[in-house]
Enzyme design. Structure first.
Site, PDB file in Angstrom:
ATOM      1  N   LEU A  27       1.191  -0.860  -0.421  1.00 46.11           N
ATOM      2  CA  LEU A  27       0.118  -0.353  -0.275  1.00 46.11           C
ATOM      3  C   LEU A  27       1.139   1.646   0.005  1.00 46.11           C
ATOM      4  CD1 LEU A  27      -2.614  -1.597   2.592  1.00 46.11           C
ATOM      5  CD2 LEU A  27      -2.896  -0.522   0.201  1.00 46.11           C
ATOM      6  N   GLY A  28       2.088   1.460   0.484  1.00 44.10           N
ATOM      7  CA  GLY A  28       3.195   2.651   0.134  1.00 44.10           C
ATOM      8  C   GLY A  28       3.975   1.827   1.495  1.00 44.10           C
ATOM      9  N   GLY A  33       9.203   1.967   7.732  1.00 44.89           N
ATOM     10  CA  GLY A  33       8.834   0.895   7.308  1.00 44.89           C
ATOM     11  C   GLY A  33       7.416   0.750   5.945  1.00 44.89           C
ATOM     12  N   LYS A  34       7.205  -0.815   5.337  1.00 44.73           N
ATOM     13  CA  LYS A  34       6.288  -0.594   4.666  1.00 44.73           C
ATOM     14  C   LYS A  34       5.031  -1.210   5.319  1.00 44.73           C
ATOM     15  CE  LYS A  34       6.900  -5.204   1.985  1.00 44.73           C
ATOM     16  NZ  LYS A  34       7.575  -5.930   1.240  1.00 44.73           N
ATOM     17  N   LYS A  50       1.407  -2.366   9.009  1.00 43.39           N
ATOM     18  CA  LYS A  50       3.017  -1.639   8.320  1.00 43.39           C
ATOM     19  C   LYS A  50       4.140  -2.809   9.471  1.00 43.39           C
ATOM     20  CE  LYS A  50       4.466   2.791   9.478  1.00 43.39           C
ATOM     21  NZ  LYS A  50       5.196   4.168   9.606  1.00 43.39           N
ATOM     22  N   CYS A  97      -7.743  -0.292   7.466  1.00 41.11           N
ATOM     23  CA  CYS A  97      -7.457  -0.320   5.955  1.00 41.11           C
ATOM     24  C   CYS A  97      -8.642   0.969   5.853  1.00 41.11           C
ATOM     25  CB  CYS A  97      -7.846  -1.393   4.915  1.00 41.11           C
ATOM     26  SG  CYS A  97      -6.993  -1.351   3.972  1.00 41.11           S
ATOM     27  N   ASP A 143       5.350  14.849   9.530  1.00 40.22           N
ATOM     28  CA  ASP A 143       5.259  14.956   8.469  1.00 40.22           C
ATOM     29  C   ASP A 143       3.881  14.922   7.833  1.00 40.22           C
ATOM     30  OD1 ASP A 143       6.752  14.030   6.741  1.00 40.22           O
ATOM     31  OD2 ASP A 143       5.824  12.730   7.248  1.00 40.22           O
TER      32      ASP A 143
HETATM   33  N1  I85 Z   1      -4.890   2.075   2.886  1.00 44.10           N
HETATM   34  N2  I85 Z   1       2.468   7.806   3.681  1.00 44.10           N
HETATM   35  C1  I85 Z   1       2.396   7.250   1.928  1.00 44.10           C
HETATM   36  C2  I85 Z   1      -2.632   2.787   4.131  1.00 44.10           C
HETATM   37  N3  I85 Z   1      -5.081   2.212   5.110  1.00 44.10           N
HETATM   38  N4  I85 Z   1      -0.625   4.688   4.150  1.00 44.10           N
HETATM   39  C3  I85 Z   1       1.959   5.646   4.491  1.00 44.10           C
HETATM   40  N5  I85 Z   1       3.314   5.094   6.562  1.00 44.10           N
HETATM   41  C4  I85 Z   1       2.211   4.953   6.999  1.00 44.10           C
HETATM   42  C5  I85 Z   1       2.192   5.352   2.859  1.00 44.10           C
HETATM   43  C6  I85 Z   1       2.982   5.946   2.272  1.00 44.10           C
HETATM   44  C7  I85 Z   1       1.884   6.778   3.735  1.00 44.10           C
HETATM   45  O1  I85 Z   1       2.303   4.505   8.200  1.00 44.10           O
HETATM   46  C8  I85 Z   1       1.023   4.402   5.117  1.00 44.10           C
HETATM   47  C9  I85 Z   1       0.800   4.391   6.102  1.00 44.10           C
HETATM   48  C10 I85 Z   1      -0.097   3.717   6.831  1.00 44.10           C
HETATM   49  C11 I85 Z   1      -1.170   3.915   5.748  1.00 44.10           C
HETATM   50  C12 I85 Z   1      -2.309   3.228   5.176  1.00 44.10           C
HETATM   51  C13 I85 Z   1      -2.925   2.863   6.503  1.00 44.10           C
HETATM   52  C14 I85 Z   1      -4.669   2.276   6.776  1.00 44.10           C
HETATM   53  C15 I85 Z   1      -4.225   1.982   4.411  1.00 44.10           C
HETATM   54  C16 I85 Z   1       2.949   5.154   4.887  1.00 44.10           C
HETATM   55  C17 I85 Z   1      -4.123   2.854   1.878  1.00 44.10           C
HETATM   56  C18 I85 Z   1      -5.611   2.510   0.446  1.00 44.10           C
HETATM   57  C19 I85 Z   1      -6.031   0.515   0.601  1.00 44.10           C
HETATM   58  C20 I85 Z   1      -7.458   0.108  -0.668  1.00 44.10           C
HETATM   59  C21 I85 Z   1      -6.882   0.635  -0.835  1.00 44.10           C
HETATM   60  C22 I85 Z   1      -6.938   2.299  -1.365  1.00 44.10           C
HETATM   61  C23 I85 Z   1      -5.502   2.634  -0.978  1.00 44.10           C
HETATM   62  O2  I85 Z   1      -3.386   2.809   1.411  1.00 44.10           O
HETATM   63  C24 I85 Z   1      -6.602   3.329  -3.008  1.00 44.10           C
HETATM   64  F1  I85 Z   1      -7.936   3.721  -2.607  1.00 44.10           F
HETATM   65  F2  I85 Z   1      -5.731   3.841  -2.950  1.00 44.10           F
HETATM   66  F3  I85 Z   1      -6.743   2.872  -3.520  1.00 44.10           F
END
Ligand code: I85
Length: 347
Positions: A27-28, A33-34, A50, A97, A143
């Site tokens: 997801l990112g 961490g990832k 994460k 999520c 951040d």
């Molecule tokens: N769901 N900074 C960018 C993501 N649900 N994402 C990032 N640090 C984190 C990723 C890189 C934020 O702590 C991040 C963190 C946590 C999340 C996170 C938490 C909970 C998500 C780095 C999604 C998602 C899920 C399904 C679909 C979609 C996104 O990212 C989408 F709508 F894009 F299709």
């Protein structure tokens, strides 16, 4: 340690794979961490996971995040697992999520071009509430950026939430510090404060996000398409930005006023989060005029540049963190000098 954040985290020691199916879908990437998709075995529900190496920095991130989850605009944590993964101690954070994706993606994807100033103010209010909660707890996020602002679902009624505590910092206001466990002779000045300089970089970031919300491009890159130049860097440092008429002529003066209070390069003059909460554009956001904005269209036009914009924002926020650190050190010097002066007076 008396930093108020070294309380052990409540972790599960069983293997996470007993409770969850971990997907390969990334997801990112976060600071520490990832983030991947995972599914709870018994319910099939989707979560975000994460994966962090078990180091002090990761524990700090999780502790500060856990401490913040009672705010509805912070991404919720469901479970934290402590597992060994190919010889490495890992911390695995299961989060709700966020199915709605990133803030600006959702604005960009809007079918209508009808994004208006009142909606922008409502979004800002939610971000302000999250930051106010953190600052109230003595936590600076440090951040705040578009990629860390996610919607829990798609469509109407979605809640915007802040994530990634990888740069977050607990500052002086902790009660455990007020009951001294140190010999005051030896305590470093920055341990006693001022704490507000950690907080103030969140307010600068808030100003940048507000600016982008209202026009679709960031404040220090108004001549878009151009590569980063020393001149632009200087403009960031000096806080030199404009409100180009094409996109800004109809935006309310209250909105511009708030941006000016946030994008002030002097952290002493910059608004604190309580001043933002009291500002009419935030406090009475439901009464803000529904002036149509150019945001959706410009975000779409600039979609290929958005990756660069995000990178530049990252760099700018990092620079702001460093600048604030310098101001803090300067003030610490000044305050110790004051003590010296008083001592000289006595003599
Ligand atoms: N769901 N900074 C960018 C993501 N649900 N994402 C990032 N640090 C984190 C990723 C890189 C934020 O702590 C991040 C963190 C946590 C999340 C996170 C938490 C909970 C998500 C780095 C999604 C998602 C899920 C399904 C679909 C979609 C996104 O990212 C989408 F709508 F894009 F299709």
């Amino acid at each position: 340690m008396g930093d108020g954040v070294s309380k052990p985290i409540d972790t599960k020691k069983v293997l996470i794979t007993e409770d969850y199916i971990i997907s390969k879908q990334v997801l990112g990437l976060g600071i520490n961490g990832k983030v991947v998709e995972c599914y709870k075995r018994d319910t099939g529900e989707k979560y975000a996971l994460k994966v962090l190496r078990d180091v002090a920095k990761a524990r700090r991130e999780i502790t500060l995040h856990v401490k913040s989850v009672s705010c509805r605009h912070i991404v919720q944590i469901k479970d934290v697992y402590e597992n060994v993964y190919s010889g490495n101690k890992c911390l695995l954070v299961v989060m709700e999520c966020m199915l709605g994706g990133e803030l600006f993606t959702s604005i960009q994807e809007r079918a209508d071009n009808a994004f208006n100033e009142r909606e922008a103010a409502a979004i800002m209010k939610d971000i302000v509430v999250a930051i106010a909660f953190l600052h109230g707890q003595g936590i600076a996020h440090r951040d705040i950026k578009p990629e860390n602002l996610l919607y829990d679902k798609k469509g109407p009624g979605a809640i915007l939430k802040l994530t990634d505590f990888g740069f977050a910092k607990h500052t002086g206001s902790d009660k455990s510090l007020n009951t001294p466990c140190y010999t005051p002779y030896y305590v470093a000045p920055e341990v006693l404060g001022p704490e507000k300089y950690d907080m103030s970089c969140d307010l600068w970031s808030l100003g940048v996000i507000m600016y982008i919300l209202l026009c679709g491009y960031p404040p220090f890159y108004s001549n878009h398409g151009m590569p980063i130049s020393p001149g632009m860097k200087k403009r960031i440092r000096n806080g030199k930005y404009e409100f180009p008429d094409a996109e800004w002529s109809r935006v309310s003066s209250q909105a511009k006023h708030l941006i000016q209070k946030l994008l002030n390069t002097d952290p002493d003059q910059r608004y604190n989060i309580n001043e933002v909460l009291k500002h009419p554009w935030i406090d009475q956001n439901t009464a803000v005029p529904q002036t149509p904005l150019c945001t959706t269209g410009i975000l779409r036009e600039e979609i290929e540049n958005w990756v660069d914009v995000k990178e530049e924002l990252d760099r700018a926020i990092a620079e702001r963190r460093i600048d604030e650190e310098q101001v803090k050190l300067k003030n610490v010097q000044a305050s110790s000098n004051k003590l010296l002066e008083r001592r000289r007076h006595k003599k």
